[in-house]
Design an enzyme around this catalytic site. Structure first.
Site, PDB file in Angstrom:
ATOM      1  CG  PHE A  35      -2.257  -0.316   0.947  1.00 51.52           C
ATOM      2  CD1 PHE A  35      -3.380   0.438   1.191  1.00 51.52           C
ATOM      3  CD2 PHE A  35      -2.496  -1.579   0.271  1.00 51.52           C
ATOM      4  CE1 PHE A  35      -4.621   0.330   0.847  1.00 51.52           C
ATOM      5  CE2 PHE A  35      -3.888  -2.130  -0.070  1.00 51.52           C
ATOM      6  CZ  PHE A  35      -4.918  -1.042   0.285  1.00 51.52           C
ATOM      7  CB  ILE A 107      -8.067  -4.088   4.787  1.00 52.00           C
ATOM      8  CG1 ILE A 107      -7.328  -3.318   3.691  1.00 52.00           C
ATOM      9  CG2 ILE A 107      -7.604  -2.903   6.075  1.00 52.00           C
ATOM     10  CD1 ILE A 107      -8.340  -2.150   2.790  1.00 52.00           C
ATOM     11  CG  HIS A 123      -4.968  -0.123   9.617  1.00 51.64           C
ATOM     12  ND1 HIS A 123      -3.736  -0.253   8.731  1.00 51.64           N
ATOM     13  CD2 HIS A 123      -4.267   0.736  10.712  1.00 51.64           C
ATOM     14  CE1 HIS A 123      -2.682   0.495   9.519  1.00 51.64           C
ATOM     15  NE2 HIS A 123      -3.189   0.991  10.615  1.00 51.64           N
ATOM     16  CB  CYS A 131     -26.598   1.374   7.660  1.00 44.52           C
ATOM     17  SG  CYS A 131     -27.793   2.671   7.497  1.00 44.52           S
ATOM     18  CB  SER A 197       8.146  -0.046   6.732  1.00 43.52           C
ATOM     19  OG  SER A 197       6.657   0.658   6.903  1.00 43.52           O
TER      20      SER A 197
HETATM   21 ZN   LIG Z   1     -30.003   1.909   7.629  1.00 40.64          ZN
END
Ligand SMILES: [Zn+2]
Length: 255
Positions: A35, A107, A123, A131, A197
């Site tokens: 990443f 992730i 993470h 929601c 790292s």
């Molecule tokens: Zn909802």
């Protein structure tokens, strides 16, 4: 190398609470680009937007179309990637009773796909979505097809936008999860640190916490890390390290 691996393997057998900390490097063995590395995903803008913007909470709240457009190429296509040698090693160690917990910065769900059960994702994770309005939950498998069809995933009860439980820029890490990670560090007596790292917080502090409580630290990373001086053993190649330990594990399992 062989002797050093024998030694680490013996430490794993003897440890009361062996744990692991993993970063993006372990997933580059699966073809997922680091990443934050030089060729990392975070370096490439998408439709003129930097990834820091795409993963920013204010931008997401204004219009989630940017995030979901970008994430379609990566977050919702994790099925293209297979667990690598380190993912497999940690799952096999856990099954053999030689690994209590994996703390990861990643992730990509690859530790779970390899078979690890005790994984703490500091993470966050796209395995669940919430929601934004009512808090109801949908799984990765429910949301994925909607995103792949080019639509914004929405709540079934209130039609609010669903957001993956990945920590975005502008969002704090989940406090309970982070506390749990620190507790694991304080409680483990052997820590394998692989593919990180250790320059981004809290990644840099976690293995330091383990060392402070007297754990033996083994660092495996192709680049130097700021915590190398704390390491009892230091390896460069993740693949050689993981393959070497898997071979030793296979030997005792077969015996
Ligand atoms: Zn909802």
């Amino acid at each position: 190398m062989e002797q050093a691996l024998d030694e680490v393997f013996r430490w794993l057998q003897q440890a009361a609470f062996p744990a692991a900390f993993t970063g993006a490097g372990v997933s580059t063995l699966s073809g997922i680009r680091d990443f934050r590395g030089k060729n990392g995903v975070y370096r490439e803008p998408w439709q003129g937007m930097a990834v820091e913007e795409l993963l920013s909470l204010p931008v997401f709240e204004k219009d989630p179309v940017h995030f979901y457009g970008w994430a379609r190429e990566f977050v919702y296509r994790l099925d293209r990637f297979q667990p690598g040698a380190v993912h497999l090693l940690l799952a096999e160690l856990e099954a053999a009773g030689m690994m209590k917990e994996v703390i990861t910065q990643n992730i990509d769900l690859l530790h779970q796909r390899a078979g690890s059960r005790n994984v703490c994702e500091i993470h966050g994770s796209p395995a669940r979505h919430h929601c934004r309005r009512c808090g109801s939950v949908q799984s990765y498998d429910e949301v994925g097809p909607v995103v792949m069809a080019g639509e914004i995933p929405r709540c079934r009860s209130c039609h609010g936008v669903m957001k993956p439980d990945i920590v975005f820029y502008g969002e704090n890490l989940d406090e309970d999860r982070l506390q749990h990670a620190f507790d694991t560090m304080a409680g483990c007596d052997l820590l394998l640190v692989m593919g990180s790292s250790l320059t981004v917080q809290p990644a840099a502090s976690l293995p330091a916490e383990a060392a402070r409580h007297g754990a033996r630290i083994v660092i495996v990373n192709d680049q130097p890390t700021p915590l190398d001086r704390l390491a009892a053993r230091r390896f460069r190649s993740l693949e050689e390290f993981a393959d070497g330990l898997r071979a030793r594990l296979a030997q005792i399992s077969g015996a």
